[in-house]
Design an enzyme around this catalytic site. Sequence first.
Site, PDB file in Angstrom:
ATOM      1  N   ASN A  60       0.851  -1.188   0.000  1.00 41.44           N
ATOM      2  CA  ASN A  60       0.000   0.000   0.000  1.00 41.44           C
ATOM      3  C   ASN A  60       0.891   1.244   0.000  1.00 41.44           C
ATOM      4  O   ASN A  60       1.575   1.544   0.976  1.00 41.44           O
ATOM      5  CB  ASN A  60      -0.888  -0.023   1.248  1.00 41.44           C
ATOM      6  CG  ASN A  60      -1.905   1.097   1.273  1.00 41.44           C
ATOM      7  OD1 ASN A  60      -1.590   2.235   0.956  1.00 41.44           O
ATOM      8  ND2 ASN A  60      -3.125   0.775   1.668  1.00 41.44           N
ATOM      9  N   LYS A  92       0.223   3.813   2.780  1.00 45.95           N
ATOM     10  CA  LYS A  92       0.720   3.376   4.084  1.00 45.95           C
ATOM     11  C   LYS A  92       2.240   3.541   4.153  1.00 45.95           C
ATOM     12  O   LYS A  92       2.791   3.972   5.181  1.00 45.95           O
ATOM     13  CB  LYS A  92       0.335   1.919   4.347  1.00 45.95           C
ATOM     14  CG  LYS A  92       0.668   1.449   5.760  1.00 45.95           C
ATOM     15  CD  LYS A  92       0.408  -0.029   5.947  1.00 45.95           C
ATOM     16  CE  LYS A  92      -1.057  -0.369   5.922  1.00 45.95           C
ATOM     17  NZ  LYS A  92      -1.289  -1.803   6.312  1.00 45.95           N
ATOM     18  N   ASP A  97      -0.989  -5.013  10.972  1.00 43.09           N
ATOM     19  CA  ASP A  97      -2.339  -5.424  10.625  1.00 43.09           C
ATOM     20  C   ASP A  97      -3.284  -4.606  11.492  1.00 43.09           C
ATOM     21  O   ASP A  97      -2.945  -4.250  12.629  1.00 43.09           O
ATOM     22  CB  ASP A  97      -2.565  -6.915  10.866  1.00 43.09           C
ATOM     23  CG  ASP A  97      -3.857  -7.395  10.218  1.00 43.09           C
ATOM     24  OD1 ASP A  97      -4.004  -7.231   8.987  1.00 43.09           O
ATOM     25  OD2 ASP A  97      -4.727  -7.935  10.931  1.00 43.09           O
ATOM     26  N   TYR A 109     -12.300   3.241   6.033  1.00 39.59           N
ATOM     27  CA  TYR A 109     -12.917   3.556   7.315  1.00 39.59           C
ATOM     28  C   TYR A 109     -12.578   4.953   7.820  1.00 39.59           C
ATOM     29  O   TYR A 109     -13.206   5.433   8.766  1.00 39.59           O
ATOM     30  CB  TYR A 109     -12.545   2.488   8.340  1.00 39.59           C
ATOM     31  CG  TYR A 109     -13.022   1.116   7.922  1.00 39.59           C
ATOM     32  CD1 TYR A 109     -14.377   0.883   7.659  1.00 39.59           C
ATOM     33  CD2 TYR A 109     -12.138   0.060   7.751  1.00 39.59           C
ATOM     34  CE1 TYR A 109     -14.829  -0.365   7.261  1.00 39.59           C
ATOM     35  CE2 TYR A 109     -12.571  -1.196   7.351  1.00 39.59           C
ATOM     36  CZ  TYR A 109     -13.923  -1.406   7.105  1.00 39.59           C
ATOM     37  OH  TYR A 109     -14.365  -2.633   6.710  1.00 39.59           O
TER      38      TYR A 109
END
Length: 212
Positions: A10, A13, A70, A162
Amino acid sequence: MRRLLIATANRAKLAEYRLILRGIDLELVSLAELGISESPEETGATFTENALIKARFYFQRARIATLADDGGLEIDALGGEPGVRSHRWLGSGGDDSDQALVNEVIRRMKGVEAGRRAARIRATIALIYEEGGAIREKTAEGAIEGAIAERAYREIRAGFPYRAVLVIPGRNCYLGELGDEQEAQISQRRIAVSKLRDELERIAAGRGAQLS
């Protein structure tokens, strides 16, 4: 300069970790830079288990200090869902797009009163490195506390659905409204990284070296 693998595909990230780890004398490298395209099956029942699965998998292939994480969204009114299944919440046969995940949160929370909308985005980081001939494993956890909005934010950042449904108390805004620098200051990953700073400094100083 010692290298640290940030074990994620990602890009957003990876960019966040580059902000968070500024000031630690480490060369951050990505999976793509090392030519690693495989990924493990995330079979853990917790964020910690999955973070360790990923860190061990990539450490074995890269043979340098490796950081993996995670995490996901926990909604109290839904018994902690989606939790460890945050990115697989709708099942293997369903629509797992960012928009679909946002829609599902709003649908399930429809009609839930304000006092029962508490939620958080949680992350566990696993760090694996070699020191003195031994393999060291460390984990740390962080969370951003908030509440689920009645309506989603108008923009959904790719890979981070989210953030469009979590409102941050005290800031009166969606997490997704914050810029990269602002979010990096409060992020769940920053909180977790701060708990691993001693280990990261040891790696940077050469006490946690890459394997030959």
